[in-house]
Design a protein around this motif. Structure first.
Motif, mmCIF file in Angstrom:
data_model
loop_
_atom_site.group_PDB
_atom_site.id
_atom_site.type_symbol
_atom_site.label_atom_id
_atom_site.label_comp_id
_atom_site.label_asym_id
_atom_site.label_seq_id
_atom_site.Cartn_x
_atom_site.Cartn_y
_atom_site.Cartn_z
ATOM 1 N N VAL A 19 0.827 -1.204 0.000
ATOM 2 C CA VAL A 19 0.000 0.000 0.000
ATOM 3 C C VAL A 19 0.863 1.256 0.000
ATOM 4 C CG1 VAL A 19 -1.662 1.345 1.360
ATOM 5 C CG2 VAL A 19 -1.970 -1.129 1.100
ATOM 6 N N GLN A 20 1.901 1.242 0.813
ATOM 7 C CA GLN A 20 2.666 2.465 1.026
ATOM 8 C C GLN A 20 3.790 2.686 0.025
ATOM 9 O OE1 GLN A 20 3.628 1.607 5.208
ATOM 10 N NE2 GLN A 20 2.203 3.221 5.826
ATOM 11 N N SER A 21 4.335 1.615 -0.537
ATOM 12 C CA SER A 21 5.471 1.795 -1.450
ATOM 13 C C SER A 21 5.396 0.920 -2.693
ATOM 14 C CB SER A 21 6.788 1.530 -0.708
ATOM 15 O OG SER A 21 6.809 0.210 -0.186
ATOM 16 N N SER A 22 4.210 0.353 -2.957
ATOM 17 C CA SER A 22 3.989 -0.476 -4.148
ATOM 18 C C SER A 22 4.908 -1.695 -4.212
ATOM 19 C CB SER A 22 4.160 0.358 -5.429
ATOM 20 O OG SER A 22 3.221 1.418 -5.460
ATOM 21 N N ALA A 23 5.329 -2.179 -3.058
ATOM 22 C CA ALA A 23 6.120 -3.406 -3.029
ATOM 23 C C ALA A 23 5.290 -4.559 -3.581
ATOM 24 C CB ALA A 23 6.568 -3.719 -1.599
ATOM 25 N N PRO A 24 5.904 -5.497 -4.291
ATOM 26 C CA PRO A 24 5.149 -6.617 -4.857
ATOM 27 C C PRO A 24 4.446 -7.425 -3.772
ATOM 28 C CG PRO A 24 7.376 -6.523 -5.768
ATOM 29 C CD PRO A 24 7.345 -5.565 -4.611
ATOM 30 N N ILE A 25 3.289 -7.978 -4.124
ATOM 31 C CA ILE A 25 2.550 -8.845 -3.205
ATOM 32 C C ILE A 25 1.932 -9.963 -4.041
ATOM 33 C CG2 ILE A 25 0.323 -7.629 -3.313
ATOM 34 C CD1 ILE A 25 0.236 -7.983 -0.190
ATOM 35 N N PRO A 26 1.938 -11.194 -3.555
ATOM 36 C CA PRO A 26 1.515 -12.325 -4.388
ATOM 37 C C PRO A 26 0.015 -12.565 -4.430
ATOM 38 C CG PRO A 26 2.327 -13.134 -2.293
ATOM 39 C CD PRO A 26 2.553 -11.640 -2.283
ATOM 40 N N LEU A 27 -0.781 -11.644 -3.913
ATOM 41 C CA LEU A 27 -2.226 -11.802 -3.906
ATOM 42 C C LEU A 27 -2.872 -10.563 -4.517
ATOM 43 C CD1 LEU A 27 -2.718 -13.161 -0.264
ATOM 44 C CD2 LEU A 27 -2.839 -14.494 -2.364
#
Length: 327
Positions: free
Chosen positions: A295-303
């Motif tokens: 949410v805060q830094s657009s880090a990748p997330i697998p979902l």
């Protein structure tokens, strides 16, 4: 340093203590506001868990300008409605599983997420823990050969008679509450099994008409591997296990849903069995850490919403195969 995520909570549910309260306190995020159907219950919840204030209703939580992200642990039948309302308000959403009542609703939520550009993540917390990451690594690295079988057990003692999980109107049932996890596990293995799994058959026992107390789902992968998800909401104890069988060995997670109570992965090959301990940090902490970073830094997330839709399609297929109505 990144400022704390400001979280609004919909409802004063039991799962919130594990899923958002504890992790938020551990990671330094703010629990800004909570609302419940009964304001007194929300006030007691806020006092007990250190939520800063209480709102009159769910809309007030969603519209609160201080809220960055909404946590949605409401009854299954309410997930889609309130997820869409939060997305339209421009809020990021961490929603409890299952994502919606059925695949059609899940697609509607996904469409709103696409239209608004807001973040929504389905709370499959187990995926973020090193126990699950280790299983996926073993499957991918080929050290035990080709994947041939996936077996997931999801079992728990019976909820109280008035629990929403026993209500067809509230989208209850063992496939909804438990089976979605096992189906998701199977989907995670698509890359090493020739593609996504399909439901071959399913059987269920009903507590009330349409509401499954137990269920068994058989699946198949394109490359010939098979799988099963066994669910029970009337088991003697909690049992949450994953067994992956390969051509040259097995990998077994003793409790992939609550690894903070049992962090073992047992790996067996021709030389014997090795027991690995992957750490008892709660999976919900890993999940909130990843969600906040996304949410805060657009880090990748697998979902994402597409992942949620694909899981709900399997849920629908399981109910259809078992001869039960979609939620």
């Amino acid at each position: 340093m990144t400022a704390p995520l400001r979280i609004g909570v919909l409802g004063a549910s039991r799962i919130a203590e594990q899923a958002i309260i504890g992790p938020a306190h551990a990671l330094g995020h703010r629990l800004v506001v909570v609302a419940a159907r009964d304001r007194g219950r929300a006030e007691a919840f806020a006092q007990r868990y250190g939520v800063e204030r209480v709102a009159d209703d769910y809309d007030a939580v969603i519209d609160d300008p201080e809220v960055d992200a909404v946590y949605n642990p409401l009854a299954n039948a309410l997930h889609a409605e309130w997820n869409m309302r939060a997305l339209r308000a421009g809020k990021a959403v961490l929603t409890e599983k299952p994502f919606a009542r059925n695949a059609a609703e899940a697609r509607a939520v996904r469409d709103v997420a696409r239209e608004t550009g807001a973040v929504i993540v389905e709370g499959f917390h187990y995926l973020f823990h090193p126990v699950t990451r280790r299983l996926l690594d073993i499957a991918a690295n080929g050290t035990l050969g080709r994947l041939t079988r996936v077996e997931v057990v999801m079992a728990m003692p019976a909820p109280a008679d008035d629990d929403p999980r026993w209500s067809l109107d509230l989208a209850g049932g063992s496939v909804m509450d438990l089976g979605c996890y096992g189906l998701h596990v199977h989907r995670l293995l698509a890359d090493v099994a020739g593609g996504p799994p399909r439901v071959v058959s399913a059987v269920a026992t009903e507590r009330d008409p349409g509401v499954d107390a137990t269920s068994t789902i058989e699946l198949a992968f394109p490359d010939g591997a098979t799988g099963t998800v066994t669910n029970s909401m009337e088991h003697a104890e909690h049992e949450f296990t994953v067994l992956l069988t390969f051509s040259e060995g097995t990998a077994f997670a003793h409790n992939h849903i609550k690894p903070n109570t049992d962090d073992r992965v047992s790996v067996t090959d021709a030389s014997g069995t090795t027991v690995e301990h992957l750490g008892t940090r709660p999976s919900y902490e890993y999940q909130l850490e990843a969600f906040a970073a996304h949410v805060q830094s657009s880090a990748p997330i697998p979902l994402d919403a597409d992942d949620a839709v694909a899981t709900m399609e399997l849920v629908d297929a399981a109910y259809t195969a078992a001869g039960l109505p979609l939620r």
